[in-house]
Enzyme design. Sequence first.
Site, mmCIF file in Angstrom:
data_model
loop_
_atom_site.group_PDB
_atom_site.id
_atom_site.type_symbol
_atom_site.label_atom_id
_atom_site.label_comp_id
_atom_site.label_asym_id
_atom_site.label_seq_id
_atom_site.Cartn_x
_atom_site.Cartn_y
_atom_site.Cartn_z
ATOM 1 N N ASN A 143 -4.186 4.869 -1.857
ATOM 2 C CA ASN A 143 -3.270 5.243 -0.779
ATOM 3 C C ASN A 143 -1.922 5.558 -1.419
ATOM 4 O OD1 ASN A 143 -1.567 5.375 1.425
ATOM 5 N ND2 ASN A 143 -1.732 3.195 1.959
ATOM 6 N N TRP A 144 -1.611 6.843 -1.485
ATOM 7 C CA TRP A 144 -0.370 7.244 -2.166
ATOM 8 C C TRP A 144 0.876 6.988 -1.311
ATOM 9 C CZ3 TRP A 144 -0.947 12.471 -5.312
ATOM 10 C CH2 TRP A 144 -1.829 12.257 -6.382
ATOM 11 N N LYS A 145 0.679 6.697 -0.035
ATOM 12 C CA LYS A 145 1.821 6.514 0.882
ATOM 13 C C LYS A 145 2.754 7.737 0.788
ATOM 14 C CE LYS A 145 1.133 1.603 0.400
ATOM 15 N NZ LYS A 145 1.663 0.256 0.545
ATOM 16 N N HIS A 191 -2.580 1.237 9.316
ATOM 17 C CA HIS A 191 -1.965 0.558 8.167
ATOM 18 C C HIS A 191 -0.773 -0.264 8.668
ATOM 19 C CE1 HIS A 191 0.194 -0.138 4.457
ATOM 20 N NE2 HIS A 191 -0.935 0.139 3.819
ATOM 21 N N GLU A 199 2.079 -0.648 7.592
ATOM 22 C CA GLU A 199 3.367 0.058 7.560
ATOM 23 C C GLU A 199 3.521 0.947 8.794
ATOM 24 O OE1 GLU A 199 2.912 1.586 3.592
ATOM 25 O OE2 GLU A 199 3.170 -0.436 2.809
ATOM 26 N N GLU A 202 -5.981 -6.226 4.858
ATOM 27 C CA GLU A 202 -4.790 -6.188 4.006
ATOM 28 C C GLU A 202 -3.768 -7.188 4.535
ATOM 29 O OE1 GLU A 202 -4.247 -2.212 1.842
ATOM 30 O OE2 GLU A 202 -3.533 -1.895 3.864
ATOM 31 N N GLY A 205 2.327 -4.436 -1.693
ATOM 32 C CA GLY A 205 3.490 -3.993 -2.454
ATOM 33 C C GLY A 205 4.348 -5.109 -3.003
ATOM 34 N N SER A 260 -1.770 -5.408 -3.352
ATOM 35 C CA SER A 260 -1.495 -5.640 -4.770
ATOM 36 C C SER A 260 -2.753 -5.717 -5.630
ATOM 37 C CB SER A 260 -0.627 -6.893 -4.948
ATOM 38 O OG SER A 260 0.626 -6.711 -4.306
ATOM 39 N N GLY A 296 -2.624 0.667 -3.242
ATOM 40 C CA GLY A 296 -1.388 1.415 -3.059
ATOM 41 C C GLY A 296 -0.744 1.744 -4.399
ATOM 42 N N GLY A 297 0.190 0.904 -4.820
ATOM 43 C CA GLY A 297 0.976 1.162 -6.035
ATOM 44 C C GLY A 297 0.145 1.548 -7.250
HETATM 45 P P1 PGA Z 1 -0.335 -2.118 -2.674
HETATM 46 O O1 PGA Z 1 -0.602 -1.375 -1.266
HETATM 47 O O2 PGA Z 1 -1.604 -1.974 -3.482
HETATM 48 O O3 PGA Z 1 0.820 -1.396 -3.278
HETATM 49 O O4 PGA Z 1 -0.049 -3.546 -2.353
HETATM 50 C C1 PGA Z 1 -1.834 -1.490 -0.609
HETATM 51 C C2 PGA Z 1 -1.795 -0.742 0.685
HETATM 52 O O5 PGA Z 1 -0.751 -0.729 1.341
HETATM 53 O O6 PGA Z 1 -2.799 -0.143 1.105
#
Ligand code: PGA
Length: 249
Positions: free
Chosen positions: A10-12, A94, A96, A164, A170, A204, A225-226
């Site tokens: 997930n590149w956000k 998600h 966010e 999640e 993050g 993470s 994500g990251g």
């Molecule tokens: P993260 O993000 O791996 O940076 O914690 C995961 C996500 O939000 O899907």
Amino acid sequence: MPRRTLIAGNWKMHGLQADLGFFAEIADAASASAAEILVCPPSTLLHAAAGACRGTAVRLGGQDCHADTAGAHTGDISAQMLRDAGAGYVIVGHSERRADHGETDAIVRAKAEAAMAAGLTPIVCIGETREQRERGEAADIVSRQLSGSLPTKANGTTAVIAYEPVWAIGTGLTASQDDVAEMHATIRAQLDDFTAFRILYGGSVKPANAAALLALTDVDGALVGGASLESSDFRAIVAAAGCMTAQAR
Ligand code: PGA
């Protein structure tokens, strides 16, 4: 049927045309892996990413869609548009989006239904906050989000679930293996089609912890994500998934 591991990046809100070389850098790792490999770039890059992925094992997804098929919704994108641009999946709900855009379970479910109607596989995200976990409410919250967000007609071939924990996203913190195992078992027990659904863990996930998390019985993949922004990190997670797929599934 064994559940095929899914590793989803997930590149956000990251990624420009100049970053499309990423797809060539992960292509060999993706084709060598028994796992399904998915990247969800920002929608501005989907079409070009589809070109970059042609002939490879890498699949593409969107990060959100509107619940309607078309209409007066400035700035929004429909599931059909994502599909038209080359997506096969879409992340919905998600944390966010739930936090930044006030998305409720009902909205998330409507988006997941729209995705399924357009022929996309929704990845329906659920997870508790730190305060909810500290109050001992994690299982109740996740269970309520699951029953409110997952379309009733979804099954293991038409939808994917991602657990999640919000506090692990993050932050570099991951839930303990025991907590992940317990929550995934709780989620699976609540599903009608419980043997077929893939349940991803997110929060993470890194090369250093991926193998241990993916080895847990009810963890069928990861939402990353990251660590999906650097091809070397993502390749390492794909490699860890390939090992687990060969050994355990
Ligand atoms: P993260 O993000 O791996 O940076 O914690 C995961 C996500 O939000 O899907």
